[in-house]
Design a protein around this motif. Structure first.
Motif, PDB file in Angstrom:
ATOM      1  N   ARG A 108     -31.719 -65.698  33.684  1.00  0.00           N
ATOM      2  CA  ARG A 108     -31.621 -65.853  32.232  1.00  0.00           C
ATOM      3  C   ARG A 108     -32.621 -66.847  31.647  1.00  0.00           C
ATOM      4  O   ARG A 108     -32.769 -66.931  30.440  1.00  0.00           O
ATOM      5  N   SER A 109     -33.301 -67.625  32.518  1.00  0.00           N
ATOM      6  CA  SER A 109     -34.261 -68.605  32.002  1.00  0.00           C
ATOM      7  C   SER A 109     -35.548 -67.914  31.581  1.00  0.00           C
ATOM      8  O   SER A 109     -35.908 -66.874  32.118  1.00  0.00           O
ATOM      9  N   GLU A 110     -36.245 -68.554  30.626  1.00  0.00           N
ATOM     10  CA  GLU A 110     -37.513 -67.994  30.151  1.00  0.00           C
ATOM     11  C   GLU A 110     -38.672 -68.470  31.024  1.00  0.00           C
ATOM     12  O   GLU A 110     -39.442 -67.678  31.540  1.00  0.00           O
ATOM     13  N   ALA A 111     -38.763 -69.795  31.191  1.00  0.00           N
ATOM     14  CA  ALA A 111     -39.927 -70.376  31.866  1.00  0.00           C
ATOM     15  C   ALA A 111     -39.860 -70.185  33.380  1.00  0.00           C
ATOM     16  O   ALA A 111     -38.800 -70.370  33.995  1.00  0.00           O
ATOM     17  N   ALA A 112     -41.011 -69.850  33.965  1.00  0.00           N
ATOM     18  CA  ALA A 112     -41.079 -69.640  35.415  1.00  0.00           C
ATOM     19  C   ALA A 112     -40.645 -70.889  36.180  1.00  0.00           C
ATOM     20  O   ALA A 112     -39.882 -70.798  37.149  1.00  0.00           O
ATOM     21  N   ILE A 113     -41.096 -72.047  35.718  1.00  0.00           N
ATOM     22  CA  ILE A 113     -40.767 -73.281  36.447  1.00  0.00           C
ATOM     23  C   ILE A 113     -39.254 -73.514  36.456  1.00  0.00           C
ATOM     24  O   ILE A 113     -38.679 -73.951  37.459  1.00  0.00           O
ATOM     25  N   GLN A 114     -38.615 -73.173  35.339  1.00  0.00           N
ATOM     26  CA  GLN A 114     -37.158 -73.340  35.253  1.00  0.00           C
ATOM     27  C   GLN A 114     -36.443 -72.378  36.212  1.00  0.00           C
ATOM     28  O   GLN A 114     -35.442 -72.724  36.833  1.00  0.00           O
ATOM     29  N   LYS A 115     -36.950 -71.184  36.324  1.00  0.00           N
ATOM     30  CA  LYS A 115     -36.368 -70.203  37.259  1.00  0.00           C
ATOM     31  C   LYS A 115     -36.425 -70.739  38.692  1.00  0.00           C
ATOM     32  O   LYS A 115     -35.456 -70.674  39.438  1.00  0.00           O
TER      33      LYS A 115
END
Ligand code: HEM
Length: 143
Positions: free
Chosen positions: A104-111
């Motif tokens: 559900r996260s947008e940013a790759a780093i957050q994923k």
């Protein structure tokens, strides 16, 4: 037969989990979350869900789960009846939360960060609650 499958599948689950954690760690700075990254995480989670299903069947069929009088005082029965079940369930829930938060996260780093945190926690719990053969009271094997 079922217990053997459940026992052997631990190695696939562990390899996939370790791989997913290392992958998240090393890909965190890349700025991208590829199809391959997603697949690694998905396969690790699915293997754990298979373990959960096999484990649930064993829970109702195995002689190592026995809620007879004084079962909490017996290491073997307490381990399989409560500790193994609760520890593994918590680990699988954590990994599943990690997977869906990453999704559900947008940013790759957050994923990658969600994967790293939740999968690493799940891995630690799983390592702690496997009936390793050196825990002699638990009657476990290497495969
Ligand atoms: C990541 C999840 C899991 C892993 C890696 C795992 C791993 C294992 C391993 C290595 C054994 C020992 C088998 C042997 O050495 O003979 C075992 C046994 C067992 N597990 Fe799990 N387990 C998991 C989840 C679960 C869950 C969620 C349950 C219950 C709902 C469960 C129930 C059992 C039972 C009842 C046995 C005893 C089987 C027997 O020998 O009769 N497991 N598990």
């Amino acid at each position: 037969m079922l217990a053997h499958t459940h026992s052997g599948l631990r190695w696939i689950a562990l390899i996939l989990l370790v791989y997913a954690v290392i992958n998240a760690l090393s890909r965190k700075g890349s700025g991208e979350f590829s199809k391959k990254d997603k697949m690694v995480n998905l396969f690790a989670m699915v293997t754990l869900h298979v373990q959960l299903v096999l484990g649930l069947i064993l829970y109702f069929t195995s002689g190592k789960v026995n809620f007879g009088q004084g079962w909490m005082k017996e290491d073997l029965f307490r381990f399989y009846g409560m500790e193994h079940f609760a520890g593994m369930l918590a680990a699988i829930v954590l990994v599943t939360i990690g997977y869906s938060k990453a999704k559900r996260s947008e940013a790759a780093i957050q994923k990658h960060k969600y994967t790293l945190t939740f999968y690493a926690l799940g891995l630690i719990l799983i390592l702690a609650f496997i009936p390793w053969p050196f825990r002699t009271a638990l009657g476990g094997n290497w495969f």
